[in-house]
Scaffold this motif. Sequence first.
Motif, mmCIF file in Angstrom:
data_model
loop_
_atom_site.group_PDB
_atom_site.id
_atom_site.type_symbol
_atom_site.label_atom_id
_atom_site.label_comp_id
_atom_site.label_asym_id
_atom_site.label_seq_id
_atom_site.Cartn_x
_atom_site.Cartn_y
_atom_site.Cartn_z
ATOM 1 N N SER A 236 0.844 -1.208 0.000
ATOM 2 C CA SER A 236 0.000 0.000 0.000
ATOM 3 C C SER A 236 0.873 1.249 0.000
ATOM 4 O O SER A 236 0.596 2.211 -0.734
ATOM 5 C CB SER A 236 -0.918 -0.001 1.235
ATOM 6 O OG SER A 236 -1.760 -1.140 1.234
ATOM 7 N N GLN A 237 1.937 1.236 0.819
ATOM 8 C CA GLN A 237 2.878 2.352 0.819
ATOM 9 C C GLN A 237 3.488 2.549 -0.575
ATOM 10 O O GLN A 237 3.600 3.672 -1.063
ATOM 11 C CB GLN A 237 4.024 2.078 1.795
ATOM 12 C CG GLN A 237 3.693 2.245 3.261
ATOM 13 C CD GLN A 237 4.937 1.994 4.113
ATOM 14 O OE1 GLN A 237 5.693 1.063 3.863
ATOM 15 N NE2 GLN A 237 5.150 2.824 5.104
ATOM 16 N N ILE A 240 1.277 4.276 -3.048
ATOM 17 C CA ILE A 240 1.198 5.723 -2.817
ATOM 18 C C ILE A 240 2.463 6.403 -3.339
ATOM 19 O O ILE A 240 2.402 7.456 -3.987
ATOM 20 C CB ILE A 240 1.000 6.019 -1.316
ATOM 21 C CG1 ILE A 240 -0.330 5.431 -0.828
ATOM 22 C CG2 ILE A 240 1.027 7.529 -1.059
ATOM 23 C CD1 ILE A 240 -0.546 5.541 0.666
ATOM 24 N N ALA A 243 2.347 6.537 -7.054
ATOM 25 C CA ALA A 243 1.426 7.589 -7.497
ATOM 26 C C ALA A 243 2.069 8.970 -7.373
ATOM 27 O O ALA A 243 1.909 9.823 -8.256
ATOM 28 C CB ALA A 243 0.136 7.532 -6.676
#
Length: 379
Positions: A236-237, A240, A243
């Motif tokens: 998940s990190q 991000i 992105a």
Amino acid sequence: MFLRLIIYRIKVLLKNRVLLFWTFAFPVVLGLLFNFAFSGLDDQGQLETTKIGIVSSDAEKTENFETVLYSLENDGKPVYQGKQMSKKQAVTQLSDEKIAGYYEITPTDISLAVSQSGIPQTIMEEFLNQYLQQTTEIENLIASGSVNPQAISEDLFASTNYVAEGHQASSYSVKSFYFFTLVAMAIMYSFMWGLKNANDQQANQSANGMRLSLLPKNKLTVAIANLLASFVLFYSQSMIILAIFHFVYQVDFGNRWGWILLIYGVASLATLSLGTLIGNALPKLGLQQKISIGVGLSMAMSFFAGMMGSQSLKYWIDVNLPLLGKLNLVNLISDSLYQLFYYQSLNTFYINLAWLVGFTIVFMLLNYFFERRVQYDHL
């Protein structure tokens, strides 16, 4: 119960602000510095026609090679301007930086000689790799006797697809090249979460380890739950960070997002498992000592992957010690992103992906071996 173990572990990991900084905030800040440093390089680095030398001892082989070489164009301009010369002339002109490099063509081989690492040299290397790969395929087809040699030759050397592939490689983004190594280093830092898992599973290292050892659950179940929890958190990190790099820092990763996300996932599992392995293999060392070992290993891998101004060393390793490059996780990850971005053919990418999957399996098996042997005299 298994899902509760995962959720509990995620909550525990989220409280570790130090590891959150090194695995999330640090890559973002370093990426910002990279963005300031390299944002203008793409405008400055528009490819001009590259002057190269051709050293030939096989006229027919050279003619076929030059046919493809000089057909490559960038915005209507030829990518290469070549001249046949003797070996002595080529070495002299390369030393005087009058040419970017030279190809030496013999009846048995085609090799490339360069004196430095840069965009033209990288493209020259990849062109040669792709050319040799296709000519090898042709030779195999001819040897089978099932095709017409002349027809194959015409199909290959007049192929617009082949020219397009070379042209794609010439649309080079220097900024992306540097960010690929940063991404690989950031993924490598996930070893810290794996190391934290191992530390918290060992009763002689932490209070959490004592409590986990007293759970009426199989050790393997706990270890898998911890691995999945750290994977979910780190992945998940990473999404991000990806992105931010792509949408905020305007880094071009290409358009093969499915493969990019897969590489992130496999590489994250590999580095998490490596961190756990460091913790399991060195149970008598403290957590900070193990982290120092992991950071040192990460920095060494990043250096040999060309991150710290060592592109020429990376190139030398790729040419002379390719196995060493395959044993370098940072190099495998950055090369995989590089291949997805620049090349139409995914053959070399599949090889790197297989190596990453292999490392993941080996690390997990070694962790299982170490963890099932752990015993304590008392708690």
